[in-house]
Design a protein around this motif. Structure first.
Motif, mmCIF file in Angstrom:
data_model
loop_
_atom_site.group_PDB
_atom_site.id
_atom_site.type_symbol
_atom_site.label_atom_id
_atom_site.label_comp_id
_atom_site.label_asym_id
_atom_site.label_seq_id
_atom_site.Cartn_x
_atom_site.Cartn_y
_atom_site.Cartn_z
ATOM 1 N N PHE A 78 0.996 -0.855 -3.330
ATOM 2 C CA PHE A 78 0.385 -1.948 -2.573
ATOM 3 C C PHE A 78 -0.456 -1.361 -1.439
ATOM 4 C CE2 PHE A 78 4.585 -0.984 -0.970
ATOM 5 C CZ PHE A 78 4.426 -0.914 0.403
ATOM 6 N N THR A 79 -1.205 -2.215 -0.795
ATOM 7 C CA THR A 79 -1.957 -1.820 0.396
ATOM 8 C C THR A 79 -1.131 -2.195 1.616
ATOM 9 O OG1 THR A 79 -4.044 -2.251 -0.750
ATOM 10 C CG2 THR A 79 -4.123 -2.100 1.656
ATOM 11 N N ASP A 80 -0.828 -1.227 2.477
ATOM 12 C CA ASP A 80 0.009 -1.522 3.636
ATOM 13 C C ASP A 80 -0.813 -2.185 4.745
ATOM 14 O OD1 ASP A 80 -1.356 0.459 5.029
ATOM 15 O OD2 ASP A 80 0.325 1.857 5.112
ATOM 16 N N LYS A 81 -0.175 -2.483 5.855
ATOM 17 C CA LYS A 81 -0.836 -3.220 6.934
ATOM 18 C C LYS A 81 -1.920 -2.406 7.622
ATOM 19 C CE LYS A 81 3.064 -6.301 7.835
ATOM 20 N NZ LYS A 81 4.069 -6.790 8.814
ATOM 21 N N GLY A 82 -1.904 -1.081 7.381
ATOM 22 C CA GLY A 82 -2.968 -0.240 7.931
ATOM 23 C C GLY A 82 -4.102 -0.017 6.955
ATOM 24 N N GLY A 83 -4.051 -0.715 5.797
ATOM 25 C CA GLY A 83 -5.104 -0.590 4.812
ATOM 26 C C GLY A 83 -4.974 0.621 3.911
ATOM 27 N N ARG A 84 -3.815 1.274 3.934
ATOM 28 C CA ARG A 84 -3.602 2.466 3.109
ATOM 29 C C ARG A 84 -3.003 2.079 1.760
ATOM 30 N NH1 ARG A 84 -2.276 3.901 8.499
ATOM 31 N NH2 ARG A 84 -0.374 2.673 8.194
ATOM 32 N N GLU A 85 -3.460 2.756 0.686
ATOM 33 C CA GLU A 85 -2.908 2.555 -0.647
ATOM 34 C C GLU A 85 -1.654 3.413 -0.774
ATOM 35 O OE1 GLU A 85 -4.035 0.495 -3.089
ATOM 36 O OE2 GLU A 85 -5.471 -0.268 -1.625
ATOM 37 N N VAL A 86 -0.502 2.756 -0.919
ATOM 38 C CA VAL A 86 0.772 3.466 -0.929
ATOM 39 C C VAL A 86 1.604 3.019 -2.129
ATOM 40 C CG1 VAL A 86 0.804 3.765 1.583
ATOM 41 C CG2 VAL A 86 1.841 1.724 0.571
ATOM 42 N N SER A 87 2.670 3.764 -2.384
ATOM 43 C CA SER A 87 3.545 3.428 -3.507
ATOM 44 C C SER A 87 4.958 3.900 -3.222
ATOM 45 C CB SER A 87 3.043 4.083 -4.794
ATOM 46 O OG SER A 87 3.967 3.880 -5.854
ATOM 47 N N LEU A 88 5.943 3.106 -3.665
ATOM 48 C CA LEU A 88 7.309 3.613 -3.718
ATOM 49 C C LEU A 88 7.342 4.735 -4.751
ATOM 50 C CD1 LEU A 88 9.354 0.275 -3.743
ATOM 51 C CD2 LEU A 88 9.121 1.884 -1.843
ATOM 52 N N GLU A 122 5.038 6.929 -0.401
ATOM 53 C CA GLU A 122 4.038 7.995 -0.353
ATOM 54 C C GLU A 122 2.652 7.408 -0.603
ATOM 55 O OE1 GLU A 122 4.187 11.189 0.326
ATOM 56 O OE2 GLU A 122 5.979 12.152 -0.484
ATOM 57 N N SER A 123 1.638 8.213 -0.368
ATOM 58 C CA SER A 123 0.271 7.834 -0.712
ATOM 59 C C SER A 123 0.157 7.637 -2.220
ATOM 60 C CB SER A 123 -0.699 8.927 -0.255
ATOM 61 O OG SER A 123 -1.944 8.800 -0.898
ATOM 62 N N LEU A 124 -0.497 6.575 -2.639
ATOM 63 C CA LEU A 124 -0.711 6.328 -4.061
ATOM 64 C C LEU A 124 -1.454 7.487 -4.713
ATOM 65 C CD1 LEU A 124 -0.686 4.494 -6.572
ATOM 66 C CD2 LEU A 124 -2.732 3.362 -5.650
ATOM 67 N N GLU A 125 -2.375 8.105 -3.983
ATOM 68 C CA GLU A 125 -3.167 9.202 -4.532
ATOM 69 C C GLU A 125 -2.306 10.396 -4.917
ATOM 70 O OE1 GLU A 125 -6.349 9.333 -5.468
ATOM 71 O OE2 GLU A 125 -6.273 7.184 -5.040
ATOM 72 N N LEU A 126 -1.167 10.584 -4.243
ATOM 73 C CA LEU A 126 -0.272 11.697 -4.579
ATOM 74 C C LEU A 126 0.202 11.591 -6.021
ATOM 75 C CD1 LEU A 126 1.345 14.161 -3.358
ATOM 76 C CD2 LEU A 126 3.231 12.547 -3.080
ATOM 77 N N PHE A 127 0.581 10.391 -6.434
ATOM 78 C CA PHE A 127 1.079 10.204 -7.793
ATOM 79 C C PHE A 127 -0.052 10.190 -8.817
ATOM 80 C CE2 PHE A 127 4.126 8.008 -4.928
ATOM 81 C CZ PHE A 127 5.138 8.967 -5.032
ATOM 82 N N LYS A 128 -1.220 9.689 -8.409
ATOM 83 C CA LYS A 128 -2.372 9.735 -9.303
ATOM 84 C C LYS A 128 -2.817 11.177 -9.538
ATOM 85 C CE LYS A 128 -4.583 5.239 -8.459
ATOM 86 N NZ LYS A 128 -5.832 4.584 -7.993
#
Length: 440
Positions: free
Chosen positions: A66-76, A46-52
């Motif tokens: 981590f930052t994915d290959k599209g430059g998005r901040e994501v998290s398990l 999911e988006s890191l911002e969702l958990f924040k």
């Protein structure tokens, strides 16, 4: 040559271990469906911002992000509640209320593994949304208790400690604490049982200044409350017993306790105001299930979170839910002798004379498997004695014997490995013969 090991805090499941995991999942699912909960799932990433948005920026230290290959901040995902809130928000107007959903899946937390806590764990979640009254707590806590009793645990093994953050808010307000101070006090209460007195006073001093010693005594007197009568006496003592907010809380406490007793679960529930749950988004009743011997971490925990769906971008919607991980639960079931011993068995084992007979055996194996029977056979030609040993070792109910004489006569010998009785069956009737044997 490189030697690869399982990542720290992660698990692998060999077949015998996976059978235990499957048993836990199937029980979770069966009991939940009995309560008419519907199963759902969300993305593992999911988006890191969702958990924040739910837990604040500090949660990032506990995440596999981590930052994915599209430059998005994501998290398990570390939990499923934020995904649930997002999904509910997206279809809030179309969903019939109350919404009763459950899920089972892996979650990930980047923290130090210890007894009962790993970096990857499977968790059961159950939530009721759209119901503001205590009926939701009654239903959800009943589901929690019935799930654990279905595993074979009793009121000698576990209990549910029920508390109320609203009562804490009322109490602390009556002592003169403001809204900005109360979360700090509750943060200390959440760790009360685990902190030595010196550290406790130091922590209270940070939120109450020179009132730390006085506050410690006031908290301890509140923690001693274990009944509605004692609760009413305490609020009368501090001059807050006549407020409408307090009357509402007493009414809801009475409804929850009476409802759980009507469900037959009264013996499992204890009023315990030391449970406040560390997460600030809880807004009312909170609860945790604990091993009565005190040998394990909390088995399950949750509470009411009426403001979260709106905070996540959705409408105002009351909600209550809990989570139960498989790590502590599995350890507890093993310890109390409630984890079954799993033995993989076969319905039939094909005993094949040689290559000439193999084609007939494979054809019949396919027919039996399509009919739902569990069938196996040797991949290579072996002596009959070795094949019978394999059939018995695999726990097969029947042996289907394909020899040259049987092939010439168009029959199969069916041996019941329990009774050792043996009959010849025309190959066209093998399925019927197996059905008669298994149903007999």
């Amino acid at each position: 040559m490189a030697s690869f090991k399982t990542l720290y805090g992660f698990r692998e499941f060999y077949p015998e271990d996976y059978a235990k995991r499957k048993f836990i999942f199937q029980t979770w699912q069966r009991v939940s469906r009995g309560f008419n909960f519907q199963e759902f799932d969300g993305p593992v990433l999911e988006s890191l911002e969702l958990f924040k948005a739910k837990s604040g920026d500090e949660i990032e230290e506990q995440l596999f992000c981590f930052t994915d290959k599209g430059g998005r901040e994501v998290s398990l995902r570390p939990e499923l509640t934020p995904s649930l809130a997002r999904m509910i928000s997206a279809r809030a107007n179309a969903l019939k209320r109350p919404i009763k959903w459950f899920s089972m899946g892996d979650n990930f937390r980047y923290e130090r593994p210890q007894k009962g806590r790993l970096r990857c764990f499977s968790q059961f979640n159950a939530d009721i949304l759209g119901e503001a009254g205590p009926a939701a707590e009654i239903e959800l806590i009943s589901l929690l208790i019935q799930t654990l009793t279905t595993f074979g645990l009793t009121d000698e093994d576990f209990y549910v400690r029920l508390s109320d953050r609203d009562l804490w808010m009322l109490y602390l307000e009556s002592l003169g604490f403001g809204a900005e101070e109360i979360p700090g006090v509750l943060g200390v209460v959440d760790k009360w049982e685990r902190m030595p007195e010196e550290k406790l006073l130091d922590a209270l001093g940070k939120v109450a200044g020179d009132r730390a010693v006085e506050l410690k005594g006031q908290v301890e007197s509140f923690l001693a409350i274990d009944s509605i009568e004692a609760l009413e006496a305490k609020f009368s003592e501090i001059g807050a017993g006549e407020s409408e907010r307090f009357a509402k809380r007493v009414s809801e406490w009475t409804a929850v306790l009476e409802g759980l007793s009507a469900m037959g679960h009264g013996a499992f529930v204890k009023m315990d105001l030391s449970i406040v749950r560390g997460l600030a988004y809880y807004t009312g009743f909170v609860f945790e299930a604990f091993d009565k011997k005190g040998e394990f971490r909390a088995i399950a925990g949750g509470g009411r979170y009426d403001a979260l769906v709106k905070k996540m971008g959705g409408p105002d919607m009351p909600a209550v839910g809990y989570g139960m991980g498989d790590v502590v639960l599995g350890d507890l079931l093993e310890d109390r002798g409630c984890m079954p011993q799993f033995v993989e068995t076969l319905d039939a084992y094909m005993v094949i004379g040689g290559e000439a007979e193999r084609a007939a055996a494979l054809e019949d194996a396919s027919r039996l498997r399509q009919a739902g029977y569990i069938v196996d056979y040797p991949f290579k030609n072996q002596g009959f004695g070795k094949q019978f040993k394999s059939a018995i070792a695999a726990g097969a109910r029947a042996a289907l014997i394909y020899g040259s004489d049987e092939l010439a006569k168009g029959v199969v010998k069916l041996r019941d490995l329990n009774t050792r009785e043996e009959v010849e069956v025309p190959r066209a009737h093998v399925l019927d013969a197996m059905r008669d044997l298994m149903d007999g």
